[in-house]
Enzyme design. Structure first.
Site, PDB file in Angstrom:
ATOM      1  N   HIS A 260      43.034  52.109  34.376  1.00 36.68           N
ATOM      2  CA  HIS A 260      41.644  52.327  34.795  1.00 36.68           C
ATOM      3  C   HIS A 260      40.730  51.802  33.696  1.00 36.68           C
ATOM      4  O   HIS A 260      40.890  52.166  32.528  1.00 36.68           O
ATOM      5  CB  HIS A 260      41.397  53.830  35.023  1.00 36.68           C
ATOM      6  CG  HIS A 260      39.948  54.182  35.114  1.00 36.68           C
ATOM      7  ND1 HIS A 260      39.095  53.593  36.018  1.00 36.68           N
ATOM      8  CD2 HIS A 260      39.191  55.055  34.395  1.00 36.68           C
ATOM      9  CE1 HIS A 260      37.879  54.094  35.854  1.00 36.68           C
ATOM     10  NE2 HIS A 260      37.908  54.973  34.874  1.00 36.68           N
TER      11      HIS A 260
ATOM     12  N   HIS B 248      36.573  50.270  32.519  1.00 35.86           N
ATOM     13  CA  HIS B 248      35.148  50.156  32.807  1.00 35.86           C
ATOM     14  C   HIS B 248      34.757  48.697  32.526  1.00 35.86           C
ATOM     15  O   HIS B 248      33.787  48.439  31.816  1.00 35.86           O
ATOM     16  CB  HIS B 248      34.337  51.113  31.944  1.00 35.86           C
ATOM     17  CG  HIS B 248      34.566  52.567  32.252  1.00 35.86           C
ATOM     18  ND1 HIS B 248      33.824  53.575  31.675  1.00 35.86           N
ATOM     19  CD2 HIS B 248      35.455  53.183  33.073  1.00 35.86           C
ATOM     20  CE1 HIS B 248      34.240  54.748  32.141  1.00 35.86           C
ATOM     21  NE2 HIS B 248      35.239  54.530  32.980  1.00 35.86           N
TER      22      HIS B 248
ATOM     23  N   TYR C  44      45.580  34.020  43.725  1.00 34.46           N
ATOM     24  CA  TYR C  44      46.101  35.010  42.773  1.00 34.46           C
ATOM     25  C   TYR C  44      45.436  36.370  42.954  1.00 34.46           C
ATOM     26  O   TYR C  44      46.076  37.406  42.783  1.00 34.46           O
ATOM     27  CB  TYR C  44      45.991  34.502  41.331  1.00 34.46           C
ATOM     28  CG  TYR C  44      47.170  33.627  41.020  1.00 34.46           C
ATOM     29  CD1 TYR C  44      48.355  34.182  40.531  1.00 34.46           C
ATOM     30  CD2 TYR C  44      47.147  32.272  41.310  1.00 34.46           C
ATOM     31  CE1 TYR C  44      49.466  33.400  40.323  1.00 34.46           C
ATOM     32  CE2 TYR C  44      48.256  31.483  41.102  1.00 34.46           C
ATOM     33  CZ  TYR C  44      49.420  32.051  40.602  1.00 34.46           C
ATOM     34  OH  TYR C  44      50.525  31.275  40.414  1.00 34.46           O
TER      35      TYR C  44
HETATM   36 ZN   LIG Z   1      36.370  56.013  33.990  1.00 37.75          ZN
END
Ligand SMILES: [Zn+2]
Length: 212
Positions: A98, A100, A125
């Protein structure tokens, strides 16, 4: 027993290596972003809360048992439940990343997107590594409702984009999840770079052939 220890050691080393690589290339910053790897015995090695991915200590990584209870290391990321919900739905998932990452976050705040699939299939891709990208409605970080909203999408998707937040990507291995996260970020960048220009994305048939 020896094999189990070496699998965990390899997982810890991989989390450190990938975290530093992502951080050094500005794919995440500050103490944002988190990574986890699921071991064969069901435990999960995860980045701790308030840690920079650029400066992780292998001995302080969090370990959670198969039920999600914290068993060793520092307290896990506030988004631990989000990782767990991805693993619950995806038996084949070995890792979750995860981030940002800036361009993906930029796309996550656009008002006019298709919530079922936020990015067009611009390249082969992207289709092979990410496929489709549903938008998960906004919830505050760490809100259990956010994790449940991710879980609702996880069965059918390789990656999701959290509104006004960032992408969550799973892979069979950490390398798979890393590459897919990078492909997602670059495709978000291309999408923004192209802006209002008329684009020629892959046709539904071309995309379908790649998904097989
Ligand atoms: Zn986050």
């Amino acid at each position: 027993m020896t094999a189990m220890i070496s699998e965990e050691t390899r997982a810890r080393d991989a989390v450190i290596r990938v975290g530093k690589s992502l951080f050094d290339r500005r794919l995440t910053f500050g103490s944002t972003g988190n990574i986890s790897v699921r071991l064969d015995d069901g435990r999960t090695v995860m980045t701790p809360t308030n840690a920079s991915l650029g400066d992780l200590d292998p001995a302080r990584l969090s370990v959670l048992d198969g039920d999600g209870a914290h068993v060793s290391g520092d307290a896990p990321t506030k988004e631990a439940l989000l990782h767990r919900c991805m693993y619950c739905e995806r038996a084949g998932a070995g890792a979750v990343v995860h981030l940002h990452s800036t361009h993906a976050v930029a796309v996550s705040v656009l008002a006019d997107v298709d919530p079922d699939d936020v990015l067009p299939p611009l390249t082969a891709y992207y289709v092979m590594r990410v496929g489709s990208l549903p938008l998960v409605p906004y919830y505050p970080p760490g809100d259990p409702a956010l994790a449940l909203a991710v879980q609702a999408k996880a069965a059918k998707h390789h990656a999701v984009l959290l509104a006004n937040h960032g992408p969550v990507v799973w892979g069979r291995s950490l390398l798979d999840a890393q590459y897919a996260s990078e492909e997602l970020e670059e495709t978000a960048r291309l999408h923004l770079l192209l802006g209002e220009r008329t684009v020629r994305p892959l046709t539904p048939d071309q995309a379908a052939a790649l998904r097989k």
